[in-house]
Write a protein that holds these residues in place. Structure first.
Motif, short mmCIF file in Angstrom:
data_model
loop_
_atom_site.label_atom_id
_atom_site.label_comp_id
_atom_site.label_asym_id
_atom_site.label_seq_id
_atom_site.Cartn_x
_atom_site.Cartn_y
_atom_site.Cartn_z
N ALA A 189 87.37 -40.83 -13.09
CA ALA A 189 86.17 -41.39 -12.46
C ALA A 189 85.01 -40.39 -12.48
O ALA A 189 83.86 -40.75 -12.79
CB ALA A 189 86.48 -41.82 -11.02
N LEU A 190 85.31 -39.13 -12.17
CA LEU A 190 84.26 -38.11 -12.16
C LEU A 190 83.71 -37.87 -13.56
O LEU A 190 82.49 -37.75 -13.76
CB LEU A 190 84.82 -36.81 -11.58
N PHE A 191 84.60 -37.81 -14.54
CA PHE A 191 84.16 -37.58 -15.92
C PHE A 191 83.29 -38.74 -16.41
O PHE A 191 82.24 -38.52 -17.03
CB PHE A 191 85.38 -37.42 -16.83
N VAL A 192 83.71 -39.96 -16.13
CA VAL A 192 82.93 -41.14 -16.55
C VAL A 192 81.57 -41.14 -15.87
O VAL A 192 80.54 -41.42 -16.51
CB VAL A 192 83.70 -42.43 -16.23
N TRP A 193 81.52 -40.80 -14.58
CA TRP A 193 80.24 -40.78 -13.87
C TRP A 193 79.30 -39.72 -14.43
O TRP A 193 78.12 -39.98 -14.68
CB TRP A 193 80.48 -40.53 -12.38
N VAL A 194 79.83 -38.52 -14.66
CA VAL A 194 79.00 -37.45 -15.22
C VAL A 194 78.51 -37.83 -16.62
O VAL A 194 77.33 -37.65 -16.96
CB VAL A 194 79.79 -36.12 -15.26
N ALA A 195 79.41 -38.36 -17.44
CA ALA A 195 79.05 -38.72 -18.82
C ALA A 195 78.01 -39.84 -18.85
O ALA A 195 77.08 -39.81 -19.67
CB ALA A 195 80.29 -39.14 -19.59
N SER A 196 78.15 -40.83 -17.96
CA SER A 196 77.21 -41.95 -17.95
C SER A 196 75.87 -41.57 -17.34
O SER A 196 74.84 -42.17 -17.64
CB SER A 196 77.82 -43.13 -17.20
N PRO A 291 81.50 -23.23 -4.53
CA PRO A 291 82.19 -23.82 -5.68
C PRO A 291 81.35 -24.92 -6.34
O PRO A 291 80.80 -25.79 -5.65
CB PRO A 291 83.47 -24.38 -5.06
N ILE A 292 81.25 -24.87 -7.65
CA ILE A 292 80.43 -25.80 -8.41
C ILE A 292 80.72 -27.25 -8.05
O ILE A 292 79.81 -28.06 -7.83
CB ILE A 292 80.67 -25.58 -9.93
N ILE A 293 81.99 -27.59 -8.01
CA ILE A 293 82.35 -28.99 -7.81
C ILE A 293 81.94 -29.48 -6.42
O ILE A 293 81.58 -30.64 -6.24
CB ILE A 293 83.87 -29.19 -8.06
N TYR A 294 81.99 -28.60 -5.42
CA TYR A 294 81.58 -29.01 -4.08
C TYR A 294 80.08 -29.29 -4.04
O TYR A 294 79.63 -30.25 -3.40
CB TYR A 294 81.93 -27.92 -3.07
N GLN A 295 79.29 -28.47 -4.72
CA GLN A 295 77.85 -28.71 -4.78
C GLN A 295 77.55 -30.03 -5.48
O GLN A 295 76.69 -30.81 -5.04
CB GLN A 295 77.16 -27.57 -5.54
N LEU A 296 78.23 -30.29 -6.59
CA LEU A 296 78.01 -31.52 -7.33
C LEU A 296 78.32 -32.75 -6.49
O LEU A 296 77.55 -33.71 -6.46
CB LEU A 296 78.87 -31.51 -8.60
N LEU A 297 79.44 -32.71 -5.79
CA LEU A 297 79.86 -33.87 -5.00
C LEU A 297 78.98 -34.07 -3.78
O LEU A 297 78.66 -35.21 -3.41
CB LEU A 297 81.32 -33.70 -4.58
N ASP A 298 78.59 -33.00 -3.15
CA ASP A 298 77.81 -33.11 -1.91
C ASP A 298 76.36 -33.51 -2.16
O ASP A 298 75.78 -34.32 -1.42
CB ASP A 298 77.87 -31.77 -1.16
N ASP A 299 75.77 -32.98 -3.22
CA ASP A 299 74.33 -33.17 -3.43
C ASP A 299 73.98 -34.29 -4.41
O ASP A 299 72.85 -34.79 -4.40
CB ASP A 299 73.70 -31.87 -3.93
N PHE A 300 74.90 -34.70 -5.27
CA PHE A 300 74.54 -35.62 -6.34
C PHE A 300 75.43 -36.86 -6.43
O PHE A 300 74.96 -37.92 -6.83
CB PHE A 300 74.55 -34.89 -7.69
N ALA A 301 76.72 -36.73 -6.12
CA ALA A 301 77.65 -37.83 -6.37
C ALA A 301 77.58 -38.91 -5.29
O ALA A 301 77.28 -38.61 -4.13
CB ALA A 301 79.08 -37.28 -6.46
N PRO A 302 77.89 -40.16 -5.64
CA PRO A 302 78.03 -41.21 -4.63
C PRO A 302 79.13 -40.85 -3.64
O PRO A 302 80.11 -40.18 -4.01
CB PRO A 302 78.41 -42.45 -5.46
N ALA A 303 79.01 -41.30 -2.42
CA ALA A 303 79.94 -40.92 -1.35
C ALA A 303 81.38 -41.29 -1.68
O ALA A 303 82.31 -40.50 -1.47
CB ALA A 303 79.51 -41.57 -0.03
#
Length: 521
Positions: A189-196, A291-303
């Motif tokens: 799911a994360l890969f598809v979201w980042v790629a799209s 950690p990179i992934i925590y920043q990505l999820l907190d600031d950019f990703a849907p909840a």
């Protein structure tokens, strides 16, 4: 909302882990190797979740974002190589032996001093591995709740212990199914979201086909190769991997599970690295802040995606931490303290009882190391760096080379340990980050030796083992070929005799009561 969603996932894991604890039924064989009744699917997901932990996810993304694809992906690819090699050469013979811990191999192949030394080294290494998974949990709690880092570390320990201490490998294997599903779905799911959203964008010189990362020392080639070698080969001496292999119903099932685990681990590792590289190129994120992934999820990703991915990270960390705690405690009690299994009706199995008790000091040391060295991937690599230098020769050559001797095992382990710890103390960096674990200020060794220290120490340990084996003569009992031992024979009840307890075992357990005890058979 994010923490609530993750908490619900943790609750599900706890409920399942506690529910299957009844399968132990007071028997340490059920507790340590799940009664040797795990089918291919359970063993495969247990091996995969043991490999895909916070080091292969959080650590992977941090290393990839800072140093390139091979710096991060090597964490997962090294573990995938390990599982592949284990499937090709080790799964069948190791499952066939009917062992309860990997320390039992050294006891049967060599002697009590080798068993003791090897077990101490394995306990030390796996406490470091445990710490690496606690680090990710500490950062997660700190970043998303504002509570202190140490609170997250302690909380993770308490939650993992809640089901591991009751159900052992049964709880670990069954919860691994949930953890594998969550981690797998979260990764895709994360890969598809980042790629799209951004496409897969790779900064110049940092991609998987930028092979300077594997050929140019200035681009970290020595460190990347050290990571691949220490995890791909050193991790073969992995008490948690082997615990799962021992629990498989058949040698063939253990082998197939290793192959499945290798493929799944490689795929997950590559996807997380590509995600990390894209965040660097498109968002300019840096692991220096968090950690990179925590920043990505907190600031950019849907909840909802953030909840799913963080649940996957927690699940992966829990699975590896659970296996590390179980296997480390078992080796400490059985192979260091010498407590043996008792299966007489009406008796409490001392191996089961003391393994549970030993989990407490193991996790305390893990907490200390997690606070002392708050790095994820670094701790994973260091753990098997030590196994590579000290035990890979006594293990692999002991299995395949009849000339291996107890003296060679002790000399090889000793030389490998001294050389590796000396380099650890002298090298200012540890896999590319400042060495805060054991550095002595000096002008003899520079950061350029980082990575080479791993390879040189491994070569020293293996050379010392081989030379000593050639110069010493094996005792008759050391010339056995363990690859063809049938566990159906070693697991059979021991006949009633008045034989004394072997050296290094608990004399309080009569030989007649040690069924399924290959060491006493």
């Amino acid at each position: 909302m994010i923490i609530t969603g993750v908490a619900l996932t943790v609750l599900l894991v706890l409920v399942v882990g506690i529910a299957v604890a009844r399968k132990v039924d007071g028997d340490s064989a059920n507790y340590l190797v799940a009664g040797r009744q795990l089918g291919i699917p359970l063993v495969a997901v247990a091996l995969t979740t043991a490999a895909v932990d916070s080091n292969a996810t959080v650590g992977n993304t941090d290393m990839s974002s800072g140093y390139g694809f091979w710096a991060g992906a090597s964490l997962a690819l090294g573990l995938a190589i390990c599982l592949l090699l284990a499937g090709l050469f080790l799964a069948k013979p190791m499952n066939r032996m009917g062992l309860l811990t990997l320390g039992d191999f050294f006891a049967r192949r060599y002697n009590r001093p080798v068993e003791l030394v090897a077990s101490l080294l394995m306990v030390f290494a796996f406490t470091i591995l445990l710490a690496g998974n606690l680090v990710a949990m500490g950062f997660l709690v700190e970043y998303f709740t504002g509570m202190p880092y140490i609170v997250g570390v302690v909380l993770a320990v308490c939650l993992v212990l809640a089901y591991t201490i009751g159900g052992g490998l049964f709880s670990d294997a069954y919860t691994a199914v949930i953890q594998a599903v969550i981690t797998g779905v979260a990764t895709v799911a994360l890969f598809v979201w980042v790629a799209s959203t951004w496409g897969i964008t790779i900064p110049e010189g940092m991609g998987p086909f930028d092979l300077g990362q594997l050929t140019d020392p200035a681009q970290g080639a020595a460190i990347n190769w050290a990571t691949l070698v220490s995890l791909g080969i050193g991790d073969l001496v992995a008490i948690d991997f082997m615990q799962r292999i021992f629990g498989a119903k058949t040698p063939e099932g253990a082998q197939k599970a290793c192959f499945i685990g290798a493929g799944a681990t490689a795929v997950v590792g590559v996807l997380w690295s590509l995600i990390a590289l894209t965040t660097v190129a498109e968002l300019g994120l840096s692991a220096a802040d968090a950690p990179i992934i925590y920043q990505l999820l907190d600031d950019f990703a849907p909840a909802l995606l953030a909840i799913l991915v963080l649940s996957g990270i927690v699940a992966a960390s829990f699975s590896t931490a659970s296996g590390a705690i179980l296997a480390t405690s078992a080796v400490a009690v059985r192979n260091i303290a010498g407590v043996r299994r008792e299966v007489a009706p009406g008796h409490h199995d001392p191996l089961l009882r003391w393994t549970r008790i030993a989990m407490l000091p193991v996790v305390l040391v893990g907490i200390f190391l997690a606070v002392r060295v708050s790095q994820t991937g670094i701790l994973l690599t260091l753990a098997f760096d030590l196994m590579l230098a000290c035990l890979i020769a006594p293990f692999l050559l002991g299995l395949f080379w009849r000339r291996s001797t107890s003296t060679a095992a002790l000399v090889g382990a000793g030389v490998g340990f001294v050389v590796r710890v000396t380099f650890l103390a002298l090298t200012p960096t540890l896999y590319g980050v400042p060495n805060t674990l054991l550095y002595v200020d000096n002008d003899l060794v520079t950061a350029d030796f980082d990575g080479w220290a791993t390879l040189v120490a491994a070569a020293a340990g293996v050379t010392a083992f081989v030379v000593t084996a050639l110069l010493t003569r094996p005792r008759a009992e050391e010339e056995i070929d363990l690859r063809h031992v049938d566990r159906t024979a070693t697991d059979a009840p021991v006949p009633v005799t008045a034989a004394p307890a072997p050296a290094g075992t608990s004399a309080e357990v009569p030989v007649a009561l040690r069924s399924a005890e290959p060491l006493e058979a």
